[in-house]
Write a protein that holds these residues in place. Structure first.
Motif, PDB file in Angstrom:
ATOM      1  N   ARG A 261      25.524   6.549  10.848  1.00 46.77           N
ATOM      2  CA  ARG A 261      25.294   8.110  11.397  1.00 46.77           C
ATOM      3  C   ARG A 261      26.210   9.202  10.264  1.00 46.77           C
ATOM      4  NH1 ARG A 261      25.347   6.264  17.818  1.00 46.77           N
ATOM      5  NH2 ARG A 261      23.063   5.807  17.887  1.00 46.77           N
ATOM      6  N   SER A 266      22.043   9.851  11.329  1.00 50.22           N
ATOM      7  CA  SER A 266      21.648   9.415  12.716  1.00 50.22           C
ATOM      8  C   SER A 266      21.252   8.190  12.567  1.00 50.22           C
ATOM      9  CB  SER A 266      20.649  10.401  13.321  1.00 50.22           C
ATOM     10  OG  SER A 266      19.556  10.354  12.532  1.00 50.22           O
ATOM     11  N   TYR A 267      21.376   7.336  13.784  1.00 48.93           N
ATOM     12  CA  TYR A 267      20.608   5.949  14.016  1.00 48.93           C
ATOM     13  C   TYR A 267      20.118   5.964  15.027  1.00 48.93           C
ATOM     14  CZ  TYR A 267      19.742   0.787  13.498  1.00 48.93           C
ATOM     15  OH  TYR A 267      19.273  -0.263  13.371  1.00 48.93           O
ATOM     16  N   LYS A 268      18.705   5.758  15.368  1.00 50.25           N
ATOM     17  CA  LYS A 268      18.008   5.744  16.705  1.00 50.25           C
ATOM     18  C   LYS A 268      18.096   4.122  17.016  1.00 50.25           C
ATOM     19  CE  LYS A 268      15.412   9.897  15.886  1.00 50.25           C
ATOM     20  NZ  LYS A 268      14.056  10.660  15.645  1.00 50.25           N
ATOM     21  N   SER A 288      14.508   4.192  12.369  1.00 45.55           N
ATOM     22  CA  SER A 288      15.678   3.939  12.958  1.00 45.55           C
ATOM     23  C   SER A 288      16.569   5.160  12.053  1.00 45.55           C
ATOM     24  CB  SER A 288      16.315   2.877  12.804  1.00 45.55           C
ATOM     25  OG  SER A 288      15.358   1.963  13.534  1.00 45.55           O
TER      26      SER A 288
END
Length: 592
Positions: A261, A266-268, A288
């Motif tokens: 991130r 970001s990292y979903k 992701s």
């Protein structure tokens, strides 16, 4: 290629003698069944499978991956388990082994390998030599085989992700949570006998997924059906008792996601029990990590799915920047050959005759056609890696007719002026297009370019002479230093020889003294034995004399008589009183 002096008498597959197939390119030999060949006799053109694979794999590995070889060999040399393989094998004889190789020799030529397979062939040579000298269950054979397995595993790790391998050596404490240029997808993976565990997806081959687990950094090939996209909760149906290792793995996974991130924005996280489809790995990465798609280098690397994608994407971006950049029109004659602007105007006149509607544009030196002809690109040259400009690259539609220029200038006639000096491929040339003055202008520019090239050649020759003189001085200095080192080495050898002679002399003296000491100890021991015997004899005689005295005294005591008053003993045969006092005491007792 020079003729081979001697072939190995042992098969390189089964390590048994009596081989019949001998390679024409290397000293290796095989049995026909081991080499899977139908040939039974020696053949001058037959090449062994190892040489064929060496040619096939030559220069196939990336240079960046091969740069990890020094790290591998250093780790091996620092491991005490492989210390016995750093020196030539004990008991090895030149007539038995054709390649007396060890880890030290491999380390000396570590930078000369062109592929991992070439490196592994030398490691296999160590295993081959151990199998020849020792039995299968010998410790040296086990060590050599474990070395081969260890290096094969290291090479697989490098090919999976060179950045992870490099980080593991540079940062051994926190390398597992560091983010690579191409980030790894985080998964829940399950190995038989264990619950679902967080890990990084390193490589996908069909239905098998290579996962590096957080916490203990172990690797395993897991079926894709036993993998889920990483979610906040564990997809396991059974309740998991959080152990210390499991807590550490979750902590490392969260830290790795936080680092992603920070790097990509970001990292979903996925929903719980989202199955992992190996064919959609690139899509999972983009979904992701949306920030990875905004970078052309990373997004192309993700799309290609190969280790070379990042490098290729970077080169494409550099070339695209070069094509879109604007450079000055002045071109250095010593760096590239340019065509005068009059040639471009002449080409414009030709096109204006064919297209009258574009005549107004042809008068403008900045017209679109001239811009197309004078398209400038950037390319690297010898000026310390700087970039310069070059006109009329391979995409230009202009060709130079040098013969026409030479004939026009030599004969000074107009009969050759109808031959165009500059021939646009897509335009028709008329005799009115070119004249002798324009040819002379072009030739003058060519003469200037030739003079510049000659000046450059002279400068290069001077630099070459300076370099040769410099290298000669360096070689002379190195030779002098080498002579000094040889003299020092000779002096050290003489000193060592003298020291060895002195030590041998002292050893001889010590041996002589030791023999004399042994003789003295022998005499001393004999004397001690003799003294012990004499002492024992004296003791026995003294005991015998004591016994005799005791017997005599016992017989004498039997004859003793005692006083009736004081019990004093006296050898008397009759009753007696020893003194008057005793007699008085006796009579008093009798009266009472």
């Amino acid at each position: 290629m020079a003729a081979l002096t001697r072939h190995d008498t042992f098969c390189w597959d089964c390590c048994v003698e009596n081989t019949t197939l001998k390679c024409s390119n290397c000293p290796r030999s095989f049995h026909p069944k081991c080499a899977r060949s139908k040939k039974r006799n020696d053949c001058e053109t037959w090449r062994c499978p190892i040489c064929i694979e060496l040619d096939a794999t030559k220069n196939t590995d990336d240079k960046e991956c091969l740069d990890m070889l020094p790290i591998m060999i250093n780790r091996v040399l620092n491991d005490e388990k492989f210390a016995s393989l750093k020196v030539p094998l004990k008991g090895a004889k030149p007539d038995c082994l054709v390649n007396l190789i060890d880890l030290t020799k491999i380390n000396d030529k570590i930078y000369s390998y062109t592929s991992f397979f070439e490196f592994l062939t030398d490691i296999q040579c160590i295993v081959h030599n151990c199998l020849i000298l020792f039995s299968d269950k010998h410790d040296m054979v086990k060590t050599a085989k474990s070395l081969e397995e260890y290096l094969e595993h290291e090479i697989k790790s490098v090919k999976k992700c060179i950045e992870c391998y490099s980080n593991a050596n540079k940062h051994p404490t926190n390398w597992s949570t560091m983010v690579c240029a191409k980030p790894h997808l985080v998964l829940w993976a399950k190995v038989i006998g264990y619950n679902y565990w967080p890990g990084k997806c390193m490589k996908v081959e069909g239905d098998m997924v290579n996962v590096r687990f957080f916490g203990d950094y172990t690797e395993a090939d897991v079926l894709a059906t036993n993998c889920f996209l990483y979610s906040k909760t564990n997809p396991s149906v059974k309740s998991i008792k959080p152990s210390d290792r499991y807590k550490l793995a979750l902590k490392d996974a969260d830290k790795y996601i936080q680092n992603i991130r920070k790097t990509f924005g970001s990292y979903k996280l996925a929903e719980t029990k989202t199955p992992f489809d190996p064919t959609l790995l690139n899509q999972y990465l983009l979904d992701s990590i949306p920030g990875a798609g905004s970078s052309p280098i990373v997004s192309k690397g993700i799309t290609d799915g190969s280790s070379d994608a990042l490098i290729n994407a970077l080169e494409d971006q550099i070339h695209s920047d070069a094509d879109s950049s604007t450079l000055p029109r002045d071109v250095s004659m010593n760096k590239s050959t340019s065509i005068d602007s009059t040639q471009a105007n002449a080409a414009t006149e030709v096109n204006s005759k064919d297209n009258p509607s574009d005549s107004t544009d042809s008068l403008n030196p900045k017209s679109e056609h001239i811009k197309q002809i004078e398209e400038q690109v950037r390319f690297p040259d010898d000026n310390d890696g700087e970039v310069t400009q070059k006109k009329f690259d391979n995409d230009s539609n202009i060709e130079i007719n040098i013969d026409s220029i030479n004939r026009a200038l030599d004969e000074d006639s107009m009969e050759y002026c109808h031959i165009p000096v500059v021939q646009p491929v897509d335009a028709e040339i008329t005799t009115e297009t070119w004249n002798l003055s324009k040819c002379r202008e072009v030739m003058a520019e060519s003469t200037k370019a030739f003079e510049c090239v000659c000046d450059l050649n002279a400068k290069l020759q001077d630099e070459m002479k300076n370099l040769v003189a410099k290298y000669d001085r360096q070689i002379t200095d190195l030779e002098q230093r080498n002579q000094q080192m040889i003299a020092i080495q000779d002096e050290n050898e003489r000193s060592a020889k003298k020291l060895i002679d002195d030590l041998m002399l002292k050893i001889c003296q010590l041996e002589i003294e030791k023999s004399e000491y042994d003789k003295m100890m022998l005499v001393h021991n004999e004397m001690i034995v003799r003294k012990d015997e004499e002492r024992m004899k004296a003791v026995s005689e003294a005991n015998k004399l004591c016994e005799e005295n005791y017997a005599c005294r016992l017989e004498a005591n039997k004859k003793l008589k005692f006083c009736v008053a004081c019990d004093a003993s006296k050898p008397q045969d009759t009753f007696y009183v020893c003194s008057p006092e005793c007699q008085t005491r006796y009579w008093m007792q009798m009266d009472q």
